[in-house]
Design a protein around this motif. Structure first.
Motif, PDB file in Angstrom:
ATOM      1  N   VAL A 143       0.872  -1.130  -0.061  1.00 23.05           N
ATOM      2  CA  VAL A 143       0.053   0.161   0.082  1.00 23.05           C
ATOM      3  C   VAL A 143       0.908   1.526  -0.297  1.00 23.05           C
ATOM      4  O   VAL A 143       1.377   1.487   1.051  1.00 23.05           O
ATOM      5  N   ARG A 144       0.894   2.003  -0.965  1.00 25.89           N
ATOM      6  CA  ARG A 144       1.492   3.381  -0.899  1.00 25.89           C
ATOM      7  C   ARG A 144       0.935   4.171  -0.091  1.00 25.89           C
ATOM      8  O   ARG A 144       0.222   4.202   0.058  1.00 25.89           O
ATOM      9  N   THR A 145       2.486   5.048   0.381  1.00 24.31           N
ATOM     10  CA  THR A 145       2.167   6.308   0.824  1.00 24.31           C
ATOM     11  C   THR A 145       3.462   7.448   1.711  1.00 24.31           C
ATOM     12  O   THR A 145       4.017   6.198   0.683  1.00 24.31           O
ATOM     13  N   PRO A 146       3.142   8.181   1.541  1.00 25.23           N
ATOM     14  CA  PRO A 146       4.102   9.347   1.657  1.00 25.23           C
ATOM     15  C   PRO A 146       5.214   8.635   2.028  1.00 25.23           C
ATOM     16  O   PRO A 146       6.516   8.990   1.528  1.00 25.23           O
ATOM     17  N   ILE A 147       5.277   7.616   3.732  1.00 21.08           N
ATOM     18  CA  ILE A 147       7.023   7.409   3.680  1.00 21.08           C
ATOM     19  C   ILE A 147       7.280   6.172   3.621  1.00 21.08           C
ATOM     20  O   ILE A 147       8.249   5.281   4.384  1.00 21.08           O
ATOM     21  N   GLY A 148       6.646   5.901   2.234  1.00 23.18           N
ATOM     22  CA  GLY A 148       7.102   4.265   1.692  1.00 23.18           C
ATOM     23  C   GLY A 148       5.594   3.146   1.969  1.00 23.18           C
ATOM     24  O   GLY A 148       5.039   3.607   2.314  1.00 23.18           O
TER      25      GLY A 148
END
Length: 590
Positions: free
Chosen positions: A553-558
């Motif tokens: 799951v893509r997030t701003p912190i990886g």
């Protein structure tokens, strides 16, 4: 020449039954279908189909088919209209010769080596334009900030002559480096981080590296640079350019350089709740020094009664004594309970590193470590030499590039002392490549399929006063970041009562993953195979292998990952553990 042939009537908003392509020899249907907007069971219009014809024709022109004819036909189908794009490619233009003029200081042979266009190859508009930009980039990185390159072609039948006309301008050096937009960050701190100095030869690549270094300080949210020709005012009050001199100006927008971060999450296996807190200052003493203090607590929920607690800090000086040497010290303290045993660890790691080349860093570090699982503890005092080569396009979610890290470490002996005499040699290489399967438009939004591979090996050996390598300095495998399908640190010939972990003195580990594009730019899938061994000697070889799949799951912190791994080969001591293991964590396994 654009030919439109209409058979039947298409009304705006009609949906299509089938989209066909015929007559093409060079490119496949999938490639062409990805370029047009017409899709089965999707609404379309006459204007859209006309635009699709223009897109196909422009594509063929760019690939050297200058006489291509594209005809689209609309015919009634069983339920809906059927669109057919008929393509007559015609002859493909070949590059006959390349001519370069205007180059005075750089030899023609050297410039020809920069080009993608080659005599005898098919003409490509993309390669033609990229070659012009390659010439310009070569001059920009060689000290010519005002170079101009004019590209042209002349065609005769199916042959093309490519010409590049160059206006070099003057070879320039940087006379001044300025900073604009800073209010709290000291100008000398920012300019030191840029590493651009008056007197050096102009280089566009050096300025881009300076821009990246300024972003890396985390002091600025935006960094742009400008190259300005120097000028002077003569006796007649007329401003004139000064030959061979330019001024470089960085315009910056500052951002907050102090912050507090609070976090929480779940780790498995074992099932553990995690809470953390961190305070960071990125401009200590207004000199760009970085101080980070953090803590983490993690009680296990299943089985209940175990816990982990840690405190650590990092103090980093990016430019030690005005040099490019990066100094860093990292003290830490941790407590971890395994059943009835409490392991306490306290230590400090202090080191220096220097970027030898844009992608290679060498470092030297001292590690002082006290580990105690009884009333007394043993000290390891070591010195390590490291090298790191990294070309990855993204350290958190890479799709291209390679990372290689090697380290040689020695502890104890007559100089370093402590309680443990040992040495370690380790190496780790990681490789990432996109497969180029997805159309360009999709790749920009969601990415492409990525093959990721890792190989790691290491050994630890005692010497001098020590007869064996203690378990906390030995090597081990198993778990979320090495071989999935096996419990954490469960692979190895030797055992310790501390958490019933296994370990050895030689390790080898290989992993390969196939990572899908992110669906809706959010969720990706991963399939993987892991293998490796931990041994005490070559006679005690124990091979472990696991395979499985996961979700990212893509997030701003990886990416956040959830993996299922199945053990494909049992090892001694694991007969009663589940063959299927589940892992939840942050970032890829490698």
């Amino acid at each position: 020449m654009l030919l439109l042939c209409l058979v039947g009537q298409l009304h705006t908003g009609d949906t299509l039954e089938v989209v066909k392509f015929e007559g093409m020899r060079t490119f496949g249907r999938k490639a062409l279908a990805s370029m047009v907007a017409a899709r089965p069971r999707k609404p379309t219009s006459e204007a859209q189909l006309n635009n699709d014809v223009a897109i196909l024709e422009a594509f063929y022109h760019n690939q050297g088919f200058h006489a291509v004819e594209v005809v689209r036909q609309v015919a009634p189908g069983k339920r809906r209209p059927v669109v057919t794009f008929s393509i007559n490619e015609g002859p493909r233009t070949t590059v006959n010769a390349i001519a370069i003029s205007g180059n005075v200081t750089v030899g023609t042979d050297r410039l020809l080596r920069q080009l993608l266009v080659k005599p005898g190859r098919f003409f490509s508009m993309g390669e033609f334009l990229k070659s012009a930009e390659a010439i310009r980039t070569y001059y920009l990185n060689s000290g010519y900030p005002f170079v101009q390159v004019r590209a042209d072609t002349t065609r005769s039948d199916s042959l093309a002559t490519v010409t590049y006309e160059i206006s070099e301008g003057q070879l320039c050096r940087i006379s001044k480096v300025l900073l604009r937009g800073n209010s709290t960050v000291a100008t000398r701190t920012a300019l030191r981080a840029s590493e651009v100095k008056p007197g050096e030869r102009f280089s566009q690549e050096h300025l881009r590296q300076a821009q990246r270094r300024l972003y890396a300080t985390k002091l600025f949210s935006r960094v742009t640079y400008y190259v300005i020709a120097d000028s002077s005012v003569g006796p007649d009050s007329v401003k004139r350019e000064v030959a061979n001199k330019v001024t470089v100006r960085f315009d910056v927008v500052e951002q907050a350089y102090r912050g507090v971060a609070l976090g929480g999450g779940v780790e498995y296996p074992p099932l553990r709740a995690i809470v953390s807190a961190e305070w960071e200052h990125d401009n200590l003493f207004n000199r760009g020094h970085i101080l980070v203090i953090g803590g983490e607590a993690g009680p296990t929920l299943l089985p209940f009664g175990k816990y982990r607690f840690a405190l650590d800090g990092t103090y980093r000086v990016p430019y030690l004594i005005l040099t490019r040497i990066d100094f860093q010290t990292h003290p830490y303290l941790s407590y971890e309970r395994f059943d009835s045993t409490l392991q306490r660890e306290v230590g400090i790691e202090t080191g220096m590193s220097r970027s030898i080349a844009p992608q290679f860093t060498a470092g030297l570090a001292n590690r002082l470590r006290l580990v105690s699982d009884t009333s007394s503890g043993k000290i390891t005092n070591s010195l390590a030499l490291t090298g790191n080569y990294d070309t990855r396009n993204d350290i958190f979610d890479p799709s291209r590039g390679q990372s290689v890290r090697v380290a040689a470490e020695v502890a104890g002996g007559a100089v370093l002392r402590g309680n443990n005499d040992l040495y370690k040699l380790t190496g780790d290489t990681r490789w990432y490549r996109t497969l180029g399967i997805m159309p360009a438009q999709v790749e920009k939004l969601s990415g492409d399929f990525v093959v990721a591979a890792r190989a790691m090996a290491g050994l630890a050996r005692p010497y001098g006063r020590s007869m064996e390598v203690p378990y906390y300095e030995a090597l081990t495998l198993g778990g979320a970041n090495s071989i999935r399908g096996y419990p954490d640190r469960s692979i190895g010939p030797d055992t310790t009562e501390v958490g019933q972990y296994r370990y050895g003195t030689t390790v080898a580990n290989a992993n390969i993953e196939l990572r899908s594009p992110y669906i809706l730019r959010l969720v990706g899938l991963v399939g993987f195979v892991d293998a490796g061994s931990v041994l005490e000697s070559y006679r005690s070889f124990m091979f472990a292998c696991g395979a499985g799949a996961g979700i990212r799951v893509r997030t701003p912190i990886g990416p956040v990952r959830f993996d299922w791994g199945r053990r494909l080969r049992d090892l001694p001591g694991l007969e009663k553990t589940a063959r299927d293991q589940f892992y939840l964590g942050l970032l890829h396994a490698f």
